[in-house]
Design a protein around this motif. Structure first.
Motif, PDB file in Angstrom:
ATOM      1  N   ALA A  41       0.835  -1.207   0.000  1.00 55.37           N
ATOM      2  CA  ALA A  41       0.000   0.000   0.000  1.00 55.37           C
ATOM      3  C   ALA A  41       0.869   1.255   0.000  1.00 55.37           C
ATOM      4  O   ALA A  41       0.535   2.249  -0.660  1.00 55.37           O
ATOM      5  CB  ALA A  41      -0.939  -0.002   1.191  1.00 55.37           C
ATOM      6  N   ILE A  42       1.973   1.225   0.710  1.00 57.75           N
ATOM      7  CA  ILE A  42       2.895   2.373   0.731  1.00 57.75           C
ATOM      8  C   ILE A  42       3.481   2.590  -0.657  1.00 57.75           C
ATOM      9  O   ILE A  42       3.541   3.722  -1.148  1.00 57.75           O
ATOM     10  CB  ILE A  42       3.999   2.165   1.786  1.00 57.75           C
ATOM     11  CG1 ILE A  42       3.393   2.222   3.194  1.00 57.75           C
ATOM     12  CG2 ILE A  42       5.107   3.202   1.624  1.00 57.75           C
ATOM     13  CD1 ILE A  42       4.328   1.776   4.291  1.00 57.75           C
ATOM     14  N   GLU A  43       3.881   1.499  -1.304  1.00 55.75           N
ATOM     15  CA  GLU A  43       4.419   1.621  -2.668  1.00 55.75           C
ATOM     16  C   GLU A  43       3.360   2.144  -3.627  1.00 55.75           C
ATOM     17  O   GLU A  43       3.641   2.986  -4.488  1.00 55.75           O
ATOM     18  CB  GLU A  43       4.946   0.269  -3.145  1.00 55.75           C
ATOM     19  CG  GLU A  43       6.210  -0.155  -2.447  1.00 55.75           C
ATOM     20  CD  GLU A  43       6.658  -1.557  -2.835  1.00 55.75           C
ATOM     21  OE1 GLU A  43       6.021  -2.189  -3.710  1.00 55.75           O
ATOM     22  OE2 GLU A  43       7.644  -2.033  -2.244  1.00 55.75           O
ATOM     23  N   GLN A  44       2.139   1.648  -3.485  1.00 56.27           N
ATOM     24  CA  GLN A  44       1.051   2.119  -4.339  1.00 56.27           C
ATOM     25  C   GLN A  44       0.786   3.610  -4.088  1.00 56.27           C
ATOM     26  O   GLN A  44       0.598   4.381  -5.028  1.00 56.27           O
ATOM     27  CB  GLN A  44      -0.203   1.286  -4.078  1.00 56.27           C
ATOM     28  CG  GLN A  44      -1.303   1.505  -5.086  1.00 56.27           C
ATOM     29  CD  GLN A  44      -2.489   0.584  -4.849  1.00 56.27           C
ATOM     30  OE1 GLN A  44      -2.734   0.133  -3.733  1.00 56.27           O
ATOM     31  NE2 GLN A  44      -3.241   0.326  -5.905  1.00 56.27           N
ATOM     32  N   HIS A  45       0.777   4.009  -2.826  1.00 54.18           N
ATOM     33  CA  HIS A  45       0.581   5.425  -2.483  1.00 54.18           C
ATOM     34  C   HIS A  45       1.658   6.286  -3.125  1.00 54.18           C
ATOM     35  O   HIS A  45       1.365   7.325  -3.737  1.00 54.18           O
ATOM     36  CB  HIS A  45       0.596   5.607  -0.960  1.00 54.18           C
ATOM     37  CG  HIS A  45       0.452   7.027  -0.541  1.00 54.18           C
ATOM     38  ND1 HIS A  45       1.508   7.910  -0.494  1.00 54.18           N
ATOM     39  CD2 HIS A  45      -0.647   7.734  -0.182  1.00 54.18           C
ATOM     40  CE1 HIS A  45       1.072   9.089  -0.114  1.00 54.18           C
ATOM     41  NE2 HIS A  45      -0.225   9.023   0.082  1.00 54.18           N
ATOM     42  N   ASN A  46       2.891   5.855  -3.012  1.00 55.75           N
ATOM     43  CA  ASN A  46       3.991   6.646  -3.580  1.00 55.75           C
ATOM     44  C   ASN A  46       3.920   6.703  -5.105  1.00 55.75           C
ATOM     45  O   ASN A  46       4.239   7.743  -5.702  1.00 55.75           O
ATOM     46  CB  ASN A  46       5.329   6.093  -3.106  1.00 55.75           C
ATOM     47  CG  ASN A  46       5.544   6.347  -1.627  1.00 55.75           C
ATOM     48  OD1 ASN A  46       4.921   7.213  -1.029  1.00 55.75           O
ATOM     49  ND2 ASN A  46       6.420   5.569  -1.019  1.00 55.75           N
ATOM     50  N   ALA A  47       3.491   5.629  -5.733  1.00 51.58           N
ATOM     51  CA  ALA A  47       3.341   5.629  -7.190  1.00 51.58           C
ATOM     52  C   ALA A  47       2.242   6.600  -7.621  1.00 51.58           C
ATOM     53  O   ALA A  47       2.409   7.358  -8.585  1.00 51.58           O
ATOM     54  CB  ALA A  47       3.033   4.217  -7.686  1.00 51.58           C
ATOM     55  N   PHE A  48       1.128   6.608  -6.898  1.00 45.58           N
ATOM     56  CA  PHE A  48       0.047   7.531  -7.240  1.00 45.58           C
ATOM     57  C   PHE A  48       0.418   8.977  -6.902  1.00 45.58           C
ATOM     58  O   PHE A  48      -0.004   9.902  -7.603  1.00 45.58           O
ATOM     59  CB  PHE A  48      -1.262   7.123  -6.559  1.00 45.58           C
ATOM     60  CG  PHE A  48      -2.034   6.114  -7.347  1.00 45.58           C
ATOM     61  CD1 PHE A  48      -2.905   6.507  -8.350  1.00 45.58           C
ATOM     62  CD2 PHE A  48      -1.874   4.762  -7.104  1.00 45.58           C
ATOM     63  CE1 PHE A  48      -3.612   5.583  -9.091  1.00 45.58           C
ATOM     64  CE2 PHE A  48      -2.578   3.827  -7.845  1.00 45.58           C
ATOM     65  CZ  PHE A  48      -3.445   4.228  -8.839  1.00 45.58           C
ATOM     66  N   ALA A  49       1.207   9.182  -5.857  1.00 47.76           N
ATOM     67  CA  ALA A  49       1.673  10.538  -5.543  1.00 47.76           C
ATOM     68  C   ALA A  49       2.564  11.072  -6.666  1.00 47.76           C
ATOM     69  O   ALA A  49       2.442  12.242  -7.061  1.00 47.76           O
ATOM     70  CB  ALA A  49       2.418  10.548  -4.209  1.00 47.76           C
ATOM     71  N   ALA A  50       3.419  10.207  -7.200  1.00 49.90           N
ATOM     72  CA  ALA A  50       4.272  10.616  -8.323  1.00 49.90           C
ATOM     73  C   ALA A  50       3.426  10.889  -9.567  1.00 49.90           C
ATOM     74  O   ALA A  50       3.666  11.855 -10.298  1.00 49.90           O
ATOM     75  CB  ALA A  50       5.318   9.545  -8.608  1.00 49.90           C
ATOM     76  N   LYS A  51       2.420  10.040  -9.793  1.00 53.52           N
ATOM     77  CA  LYS A  51       1.530  10.240 -10.943  1.00 53.52           C
ATOM     78  C   LYS A  51       0.797  11.571 -10.809  1.00 53.52           C
ATOM     79  O   LYS A  51       0.630  12.303 -11.789  1.00 53.52           O
ATOM     80  CB  LYS A  51       0.537   9.085 -11.044  1.00 53.52           C
ATOM     81  CG  LYS A  51      -0.395   9.197 -12.235  1.00 53.52           C
ATOM     82  CD  LYS A  51      -1.257   7.967 -12.384  1.00 53.52           C
ATOM     83  CE  LYS A  51      -2.125   8.102 -13.629  1.00 53.52           C
ATOM     84  NZ  LYS A  51      -2.858   6.880 -13.929  1.00 53.52           N
ATOM     85  N   LYS A  52       0.352  11.895  -9.597  1.00 53.46           N
ATOM     86  CA  LYS A  52      -0.338  13.170  -9.377  1.00 53.46           C
ATOM     87  C   LYS A  52       0.581  14.340  -9.716  1.00 53.46           C
ATOM     88  O   LYS A  52       0.163  15.301 -10.366  1.00 53.46           O
ATOM     89  CB  LYS A  52      -0.830  13.276  -7.935  1.00 53.46           C
ATOM     90  CG  LYS A  52      -1.496  14.610  -7.664  1.00 53.46           C
ATOM     91  CD  LYS A  52      -1.954  14.751  -6.236  1.00 53.46           C
ATOM     92  CE  LYS A  52      -2.572  16.125  -6.042  1.00 53.46           C
ATOM     93  NZ  LYS A  52      -3.251  16.269  -4.769  1.00 53.46           N
ATOM     94  N   GLN A  53       1.822  14.279  -9.262  1.00 51.61           N
ATOM     95  CA  GLN A  53       2.758  15.366  -9.555  1.00 51.61           C
ATOM     96  C   GLN A  53       2.972  15.518 -11.054  1.00 51.61           C
ATOM     97  O   GLN A  53       3.031  16.626 -11.577  1.00 51.61           O
ATOM     98  CB  GLN A  53       4.087  15.134  -8.832  1.00 51.61           C
ATOM     99  CG  GLN A  53       3.986  15.253  -7.329  1.00 51.61           C
ATOM    100  CD  GLN A  53       3.456  16.601  -6.876  1.00 51.61           C
ATOM    101  OE1 GLN A  53       3.759  17.629  -7.451  1.00 51.61           O
ATOM    102  NE2 GLN A  53       2.631  16.580  -5.845  1.00 51.61           N
ATOM    103  N   HIS A  54       3.067  14.401 -11.757  1.00 49.55           N
ATOM    104  CA  HIS A  54       3.246  14.438 -13.210  1.00 49.55           C
ATOM    105  C   HIS A  54       2.023  15.051 -13.893  1.00 49.55           C
ATOM    106  O   HIS A  54       2.154  15.924 -14.755  1.00 49.55           O
ATOM    107  CB  HIS A  54       3.509  13.030 -13.743  1.00 49.55           C
ATOM    108  CG  HIS A  54       3.512  12.951 -15.229  1.00 49.55           C
ATOM    109  ND1 HIS A  54       4.569  13.401 -16.000  1.00 49.55           N
ATOM    110  CD2 HIS A  54       2.573  12.508 -16.100  1.00 49.55           C
ATOM    111  CE1 HIS A  54       4.280  13.239 -17.274  1.00 49.55           C
ATOM    112  NE2 HIS A  54       3.076  12.700 -17.370  1.00 49.55           N
TER     113      HIS A  54
END
Length: 89
Positions: A41-54
């Motif tokens: 879940a932490i990895e998924q959160h970080n992936a979506f946080a990066a996607k949001k920034q992009h």
């Protein structure tokens, strides 16, 4: 025809994608409040946080600032005052 109807398709597509990513991030944050050791879940959160920034950077570059108060770069002349704002569409 109002000025809002003349917006490019990418304006609405990016806003929709940002809303979906924000929803996922809220749900993951709530989940992680009760499951703080779930590495997947932490990895998924970080992936979506990066996607949001992009997505946010893409929106800012193509359509102007999405947020104010230093959260989005602005152009010269100052572009924040140019409508429509995301909540007006």
């Amino acid at each position: 025809m109002s000025e809002h109807n003349k917006l490019p398709e990418s304006y609405y597509r990016l806003l929709h994608e940002l809303q979906a990513v924000d929803f996922v991030l809220v749900e993951l944050a709530l989940y992680l409040n009760t499951h703080p050791d779930d590495l997947a879940a932490i990895e998924q959160h970080n992936a979506f946080a990066a996607k949001k920034q992009h997505l946010k950077a893409q929106f800012d570059a193509e359509h102007g600032p999405l947020q104010q108060f230093g959260n989005s770069p602005v152009g010269a002349p100052y572009t924040w005052k140019q409508a429509p704002w995301p909540w007006q569409v």
